[in-house]
Each structure stands twice: as structure tokens, then as C-alpha cells.
Enzyme design. Structure first.
Site, PDB file in Angstrom:
ATOM      1  N   SER A 118     -18.010  74.906  74.681  1.00 29.11           N
ATOM      2  CA  SER A 118     -17.166  73.849  75.223  1.00 29.11           C
ATOM      3  C   SER A 118     -15.738  74.301  75.469  1.00 29.11           C
ATOM      4  O   SER A 118     -14.927  73.539  75.969  1.00 29.11           O
ATOM      5  CB  SER A 118     -17.134  72.669  74.239  1.00 29.11           C
ATOM      6  OG  SER A 118     -16.581  73.080  73.006  1.00 29.11           O
ATOM      7  N   CYS A 119     -15.403  75.530  75.112  1.00 27.07           N
ATOM      8  CA  CYS A 119     -14.016  75.965  75.197  1.00 27.07           C
ATOM      9  C   CYS A 119     -13.950  77.394  75.670  1.00 27.07           C
ATOM     10  O   CYS A 119     -14.626  78.249  75.133  1.00 27.07           O
ATOM     11  CB  CYS A 119     -13.349  75.836  73.832  1.00 27.07           C
ATOM     12  SG  CYS A 119     -11.669  76.491  73.777  1.00 27.07           S
ATOM     13  N   GLY A 120     -13.111  77.652  76.648  1.00 27.37           N
ATOM     14  CA  GLY A 120     -12.985  79.005  77.169  1.00 27.37           C
ATOM     15  C   GLY A 120     -11.778  79.731  76.645  1.00 27.37           C
ATOM     16  O   GLY A 120     -11.501  80.857  77.050  1.00 27.37           O
ATOM     17  N   CYS A 122     -10.935  79.632  73.093  1.00 21.42           N
ATOM     18  CA  CYS A 122     -10.987  79.674  71.637  1.00 21.42           C
ATOM     19  C   CYS A 122     -10.545  81.038  71.143  1.00 21.42           C
ATOM     20  O   CYS A 122     -10.967  82.061  71.647  1.00 21.42           O
ATOM     21  CB  CYS A 122     -12.397  79.373  71.147  1.00 21.42           C
ATOM     22  SG  CYS A 122     -12.990  77.755  71.658  1.00 21.42           S
TER      23      CYS A 122
END
Length: 280
Positions: A118-120, A122
Site C-alpha cells: 500500500s505504500c511506495g 516505506c
């Protein structure tokens, strides 16, 4: 860059028992469903672990090449000497052999990163560490609305895993006429785009004659990845964020969002005039 023989990799989807509930009758029926596989993929450069990404375990060589480029670890595909994929009981280790000079530079900027689908971003610890593409020296050749419509119309045929599972994203490279030339899927939208970029790099295809189409929103990091690869146009199925629009304008990237077969919204750059595009 050298091509390794494809290793045995876990399946991209698995049949899983489920039940179908009929709301009208309140009855449930035994059934099964194809579920997308999500695995922990540990990316290792040399003997040094770098990132653990949650990804669909297909096209992993493409994934690590695209990831290495968009993370700034390599500048071109030939800086990777080899890739080894090793399935483990609790995940998959992908070991990347960098060219000696590139590995030394990597050691100088090494950081720990724990990725999520869900996160690019992190693991980024400071604003100075944000990925940053360079602005295009010259404007990209505009893409026609007809080409975008053609790509959208054929996209589903290039999403076999999504047809099975309805739970993965796709990223496609489309020619100037809208023909989809390559597509990759993953549970993570960033991973799908990295896989696509890696596939094009490994095949030696440049990014100067076509556009990227993704089945997600346009966020800052999706714009950055497309621009780092060298794409002139990014088309997304969903809406953009404010920072994505801002970066697209700075980078000279045409950003087309909320794309449907009959319409789309242009947030940065411009599309080709259909009449002028058809003129001899």
C-alpha cells in the site's frame, strides 16, 4: 544485461475454499475462488539485504530490475550482472549481482527499507531521500485520445491474474497507436509498474515511443517511477493526488487520469490533436 534461466517460482494464484452466500435466500453454497498469492520478497544486493517487499511472486527478475532503477540503485540494465531467485519456507530471496563500481556506490547510500503493497515510500527517513526524476530535456511526442481509448479497450485481455482473482493491479506499456506491448500484474501497484519497467529494460526497449497505463490512482511515486524510466505520458484508471500533478508538471510528464474508453481528464501536459495526428 545477461538473461538467467527462469527459476521455479511459486504460483501467482491459488484455488481456495470459499462459500457463496445468497442474500435473497440466506443460503450458502460451497465453492472455491482463485486468490492472488502475496509473498515476502527479500531483495539482496551482493550479500547485503536491502528491502522486503510484499509482492506477487511472478516476473521477479523484471521486478528487481525495475525496482533497482526506480530506487536509484542502477542507472541502466547493464549494471546488473546476474539475478538469483531462491524460494524459502517463509518467502523468497532475490539476490542481485551488481557491477563492481555500482555495488560500491550502493554501499555508500545503503539504507534499510521495509516495503508494503500500500505504500511506495516505506523506509524513507528524510525528505532528501525521496526519489526524484529529472525533468525531460524536450517535450515528449503527444499521444492521441484514440490511442488511449484503444489501450483501455484491450487492457482486460492482458490481465489474466486479475480475471482469476479480482485483486491485483496491472501496468502496461502501450505503443503510440495504443497497442499493449507488455503488461505485468501484482498485488502492489508500485510492484506492477516496477515489473513493467524491468521487463522493458531487460528486453532493451526504450521509453521514448509510447505511454504507461496503470490500473491505479496516480500518486507521487507512480509519477516518479514513470519519469525515471523516461516515459512521456502516464495514464491511470483512478484519480491523481495533488503532489502527483505538481511533479508531473515539473517533470514535463503528461498525466491523464480517471481514464475510461469514452473520456479522461488531463491534469498535466496535453494530448495530440486527433485531426493533426491523422494528417499526412
Amino acid at each position: 544485461m545477461p538473461r538467467n534461466s527462469p527459476p521455479a517460482q511459486p504460483p501467482a494464484s491459488v484455488a481456495t475454499p470459499a462459500s457463496t452466500l445468497r442474500f435473497a435466500s440466506g443460503r450458502s453454497e460451497a465453492a472455491s475462488a482463485e486468490v492472488a498469492v502475496e509473498a515476502a520478497v527479500n531483495i539482496v544486493y551482493g550479500n547485503l539485504p536491502y528491502a522486503v517487499m510484499m509482492a506477487t511472486p511472478s516476473d521477479l527478475e523484471d521486478f528487481v530490475v525495475g525496482f533497482s532503477l526506480t530506487e536509484g540503485i542502477i542507472r541502466s540494465g547493464d549494471e546488473i550482472r546476474g539475478i538469483a531467485v531462491s524460494p524459502q519456507a517463509n518467502g523468497i530471496i532475490v539476490t542481485v549481482e551488481l557491477a563492481p563500481g555500482r555495488f560500491r556506490e550502493h554501499l555508500a547510500r545503503r539504507r534499510n527499507l521495509s516495503g508494503r503493497t500500500s505504500c511506495g515510500l516505506c523506509g524513507v527517513e528524510a525528505l532528501a531521500d525521496l526519489p526524484a526524476a529529472e525533468a525531460r530535456a524536450g517535450g515528449a511526442t503527444p499521444i492521441t485520445p484514440a490511442a488511449i481509448a484503444a489501450a483501455l479497450g484491450s487492457l482486460e485481455r492482458h490481465q489474466p491474474l486479475h480475471r482469476l482473482t479480482r485483486s491485483v493491479h496491472a501496468a502496461a506499456w502501450c505503443g503510440r497507436d495504443g497497442t499493449i506491448l507488455a503488461a505485468r500484474e501484482d498485488v502492489g501497484r508500485h510492484n506492477a509498474l516496477d515489473k513493467l519497467i524491468g521487463a522493458r529494460l531487460r528486453a532493451g526497449h526504450p521509453a521514448n515511443d509510447g505511454f504507461v497505463l496503470v490500473t491505479s490512482r496516480a500518486s507521487f511515486e507512480m509519477v516518479e517511477k514513470a519519469a525515471i524510466f523516461g516515459a512521456g505520458t502516464l495514464v491511470t484508471i483512478s484519480a491523481p493526488t495533488s503532489l502527483a500533478i505538481e511533479r508531473a508538471k515539473v517533470l514535463g510528464l503528461t498525466l491523464v487520469c480517471v481514464a475510461r474508453e469514452d473520456a479522461a481528464r488531463i491534469f498535466a501536459g496535453a494530448l495530440a490533436n486527433p485531426v493533426e495526428a491523422e494528417a499526412p
